[in-house]
Write an enzyme that holds these catalytic residues in place. Structure first.
Site, mmCIF file in Angstrom:
data_model
loop_
_atom_site.group_PDB
_atom_site.id
_atom_site.type_symbol
_atom_site.label_atom_id
_atom_site.label_comp_id
_atom_site.label_asym_id
_atom_site.label_seq_id
_atom_site.Cartn_x
_atom_site.Cartn_y
_atom_site.Cartn_z
ATOM 1 N N ARG A 1 -0.550 49.311 82.834
ATOM 2 C CA ARG A 1 -1.157 49.497 84.165
ATOM 3 C C ARG A 1 -1.121 50.955 84.606
ATOM 4 O O ARG A 1 -0.122 51.656 84.452
ATOM 5 C CB ARG A 1 -0.425 48.652 85.208
ATOM 6 C CG ARG A 1 -0.911 48.980 86.621
ATOM 7 C CD ARG A 1 -0.517 47.987 87.650
ATOM 8 N NE ARG A 1 0.907 47.727 87.681
ATOM 9 C CZ ARG A 1 1.455 46.696 88.320
ATOM 10 N NH1 ARG A 1 0.685 45.841 88.952
ATOM 11 N NH2 ARG A 1 2.757 46.512 88.311
ATOM 12 N N ARG B 1 3.259 53.229 87.774
ATOM 13 C CA ARG B 1 4.241 52.889 88.815
ATOM 14 C C ARG B 1 5.648 53.031 88.269
ATOM 15 O O ARG B 1 5.928 52.582 87.155
ATOM 16 C CB ARG B 1 4.007 51.444 89.294
ATOM 17 C CG ARG B 1 3.039 51.358 90.449
ATOM 18 C CD ARG B 1 2.649 49.955 90.824
ATOM 19 N NE ARG B 1 3.734 48.992 90.927
ATOM 20 C CZ ARG B 1 3.558 47.718 91.307
ATOM 21 N NH1 ARG B 1 2.344 47.303 91.632
ATOM 22 N NH2 ARG B 1 4.567 46.882 91.361
ATOM 23 N N ARG C 1 7.625 35.550 99.019
ATOM 24 C CA ARG C 1 8.250 35.765 97.722
ATOM 25 C C ARG C 1 9.535 34.953 97.569
ATOM 26 O O ARG C 1 10.189 35.037 96.550
ATOM 27 C CB ARG C 1 8.605 37.240 97.643
ATOM 28 C CG ARG C 1 8.581 37.763 96.261
ATOM 29 C CD ARG C 1 7.556 38.801 96.208
ATOM 30 N NE ARG C 1 7.739 39.752 95.172
ATOM 31 C CZ ARG C 1 6.785 40.605 94.868
ATOM 32 N NH1 ARG C 1 5.651 40.586 95.519
ATOM 33 N NH2 ARG C 1 6.965 41.471 93.910
ATOM 34 N N LYS D 1 -2.231 39.159 90.395
ATOM 35 C CA LYS D 1 -2.392 38.808 91.808
ATOM 36 C C LYS D 1 -3.276 39.830 92.530
ATOM 37 O O LYS D 1 -4.214 39.468 93.219
ATOM 38 C CB LYS D 1 -1.033 38.741 92.534
ATOM 39 C CG LYS D 1 -0.076 37.728 91.969
ATOM 40 C CD LYS D 1 1.220 37.697 92.747
ATOM 41 C CE LYS D 1 2.019 38.985 92.714
ATOM 42 N NZ LYS D 1 2.520 39.373 91.375
ATOM 43 N N ARG E 1 12.571 42.635 87.591
ATOM 44 C CA ARG E 1 11.543 42.018 88.445
ATOM 45 C C ARG E 1 11.211 40.604 87.968
ATOM 46 O O ARG E 1 10.996 39.703 88.779
ATOM 47 C CB ARG E 1 10.276 42.888 88.471
ATOM 48 C CG ARG E 1 10.449 44.155 89.296
ATOM 49 C CD ARG E 1 9.386 45.186 88.979
ATOM 50 N NE ARG E 1 8.056 44.753 89.312
ATOM 51 C CZ ARG E 1 6.947 45.254 88.767
ATOM 52 N NH1 ARG E 1 7.033 46.221 87.863
ATOM 53 N NH2 ARG E 1 5.769 44.807 89.129
HETATM 54 P P1 AP5 Z 1 -2.118 43.344 88.785
HETATM 55 O O1 AP5 Z 1 -3.316 42.683 89.349
HETATM 56 O O2 AP5 Z 1 -1.736 44.688 89.291
HETATM 57 O O3 AP5 Z 1 -0.875 42.324 88.787
HETATM 58 P P2 AP5 Z 1 0.041 41.828 89.983
HETATM 59 O O4 AP5 Z 1 0.298 40.377 89.775
HETATM 60 O O5 AP5 Z 1 -0.518 42.246 91.298
HETATM 61 O O6 AP5 Z 1 1.348 42.613 89.605
HETATM 62 P P3 AP5 Z 1 2.378 43.481 90.453
HETATM 63 O O7 AP5 Z 1 3.259 44.126 89.427
HETATM 64 O O8 AP5 Z 1 1.697 44.399 91.418
HETATM 65 O O9 AP5 Z 1 3.124 42.404 91.224
HETATM 66 P P4 AP5 Z 1 4.527 42.496 91.757
HETATM 67 O O10 AP5 Z 1 4.546 41.203 92.449
HETATM 68 O O11 AP5 Z 1 5.660 42.708 90.850
HETATM 69 O O12 AP5 Z 1 4.509 43.883 92.559
HETATM 70 P P5 AP5 Z 1 4.355 44.195 94.092
HETATM 71 O O13 AP5 Z 1 3.591 45.446 94.233
HETATM 72 O O14 AP5 Z 1 3.933 42.996 94.855
HETATM 73 O O15 AP5 Z 1 -2.317 43.440 87.184
HETATM 74 C C1 AP5 Z 1 -1.333 44.044 86.362
HETATM 75 C C2 AP5 Z 1 -2.037 44.797 85.211
HETATM 76 O O16 AP5 Z 1 -2.704 43.834 84.392
HETATM 77 C C3 AP5 Z 1 -3.118 45.773 85.678
HETATM 78 O O17 AP5 Z 1 -3.137 46.875 84.806
HETATM 79 C C4 AP5 Z 1 -4.425 44.964 85.552
HETATM 80 O O18 AP5 Z 1 -5.539 45.793 85.305
HETATM 81 C C5 AP5 Z 1 -4.111 44.087 84.345
HETATM 82 N N1 AP5 Z 1 -4.764 42.788 84.378
HETATM 83 C C6 AP5 Z 1 -4.991 41.983 85.461
HETATM 84 N N2 AP5 Z 1 -5.617 40.849 85.076
HETATM 85 C C7 AP5 Z 1 -5.759 40.924 83.718
HETATM 86 C C8 AP5 Z 1 -6.337 40.055 82.739
HETATM 87 N N3 AP5 Z 1 -6.877 38.876 83.071
HETATM 88 N N4 AP5 Z 1 -6.299 40.453 81.443
HETATM 89 C C9 AP5 Z 1 -5.743 41.647 81.086
HETATM 90 N N5 AP5 Z 1 -5.213 42.528 81.974
HETATM 91 C C10 AP5 Z 1 -5.211 42.156 83.271
HETATM 92 O O19 AP5 Z 1 5.888 44.453 94.526
HETATM 93 C C11 AP5 Z 1 6.583 45.618 94.136
HETATM 94 C C12 AP5 Z 1 7.945 45.623 94.806
HETATM 95 O O20 AP5 Z 1 7.799 45.642 96.244
HETATM 96 C C13 AP5 Z 1 8.835 44.394 94.538
HETATM 97 O O21 AP5 Z 1 9.543 44.497 93.318
HETATM 98 C C14 AP5 Z 1 9.734 44.403 95.773
HETATM 99 O O22 AP5 Z 1 10.752 45.374 95.645
HETATM 100 C C15 AP5 Z 1 8.784 44.843 96.883
HETATM 101 N N6 AP5 Z 1 8.132 43.681 97.513
HETATM 102 C C16 AP5 Z 1 6.811 43.382 97.492
HETATM 103 N N7 AP5 Z 1 6.568 42.248 98.165
HETATM 104 C C17 AP5 Z 1 7.755 41.812 98.638
HETATM 105 C C18 AP5 Z 1 8.149 40.672 99.391
HETATM 106 N N8 AP5 Z 1 7.283 39.744 99.805
HETATM 107 N N9 AP5 Z 1 9.469 40.548 99.685
HETATM 108 C C19 AP5 Z 1 10.383 41.474 99.303
HETATM 109 N N10 AP5 Z 1 10.056 42.560 98.555
HETATM 110 C C20 AP5 Z 1 8.757 42.734 98.223
#
Ligand code: AP5
Length: 220
Positions: free
Chosen positions: A127, A160, A88, A13, A171
């Site tokens: 990552r 992270r 979410r 994402k 997660r």
């Molecule tokens: P990346 O692009 O970083 O993936 P992502 O989908 O953004 O993954 P996240 O882990 O950041 O999402 P998340 O939803 O769990 O975390 P968030 O920070 O929102 O890619 C991942 C890896 O893969 C990278 O190394 C990248 O280089 C690689 N990659 C990408 N594309 C690729 C490809 N095509 N091929 C190979 N490799 C690839 O949330 C964290 C925490 O915050 C949550 O657990 C929660 O506690 C809180 N939070 C956040 N939003 C909310 C909300 N709306 N409500 C409540 N709590 C929330």
């Protein structure tokens, strides 16, 4: 224009939101990044979020929705935004719909990126993130030129704390229970685009842009 990127942790994402926001000249609003920023700055919001993030659980809706709506009212979001990680769950989705309707606006497209669970775990394990500018790398797919250092600003790369195997398991559970149902919610509204998230980063970007082109959101 408002675009939501939906997908499991590690689906790409953040990676794709960065590319799409740049291409469409929209703000990139990532809920996770905003929480991590608050945590880094030691604010009350950061302290509140930490408890949930460490466990891989969702931060309470009220806190999260208020933070995102405030961010969406910043001047750089005037033309719209790519929302990454929000909404979410159904409550957040409905709160967002209501807030936008109050401004005679609406979400234009929702892009759901799908990736197998095995690939998600592999990506999250590899990552690394720049401590200074938050650029995301992957030690397998997109490593930095110099190990441990950001190509853009030379900052230190770190893993992270919620990318450990145990927290990733939680997660993913939270994603399938609370976030995945949003796919049907938006499908019923006729605004969902489903994109296969496997393949190289560039391939997924091309697929996403092509899908948005079909929906005529990007001028040809
Ligand atoms: P990346 O692009 O970083 O993936 P992502 O989908 O953004 O993954 P996240 O882990 O950041 O999402 P998340 O939803 O769990 O975390 P968030 O920070 O929102 O890619 C991942 C890896 O893969 C990278 O190394 C990248 O280089 C690689 N990659 C990408 N594309 C690729 C490809 N095509 N091929 C190979 N490799 C690839 O949330 C964290 C925490 O915050 C949550 O657990 C929660 O506690 C809180 N939070 C956040 N939003 C909310 C909300 N709306 N409500 C409540 N709590 C929330």
């Amino acid at each position: 224009m408002y675009i939501i990127l939906l997908g499991a942790p590690g689906a790409g994402k953040g990676t794709q939101a960065t590319a799409i926001a740049q291409k469409l000249n929209l703000a990139h609003i990532a809920s996770g990044d905003l929480f991590r920023q608050a945590l880094e700055q030691g604010t009350g919001l950061g302290r509140q979020a930490r408890v949930y993030m460490e466990k891989g659980e969702l931060v309470p809706d009220e806190v999260t929705t208020q933070m995102i709506l405030e961010r969406m009212s910043a001047p750089d979001s005037e033309k719209g935004a790519v929302l990454d990680g929000f909404p979410r769950n159904l409550e957040q989705a409905k709160a967002l719909d209501k807030a936008l309707a109050g401004q005679s606006r609406a979400i234009d497209r929702i892009i759901a990126i799908s990736v197998s669970e095995e690939e998600l775990r592999k990506r999250l394990g590899g990552r690394r993130v720049c401590r200074q500018c938050q650029t995301v790398y992957n030690i397998v797919e997109s490593p930095p030129e110099v190990g441990g250092k950001c190509d853009k600003c030379g900052g230190e790369l770190y893993q992270r704390p919620d990318d450990t195997a145990e927290t990733v398991k939680k997660r993913l559970e939270v994603y399938f229970e609370q976030t995945a149902p949003l796919i049907d919610y938006y499908r019923q509204k006729g605004k969902l685009i489903e994109v296969g998230g496997e393949g190289t980063i560039d391939e997924v970007t091309r697929r996403t842009v092509a899908a948005l082109n079909e929906g005529e959101l990007i001028a040809r």
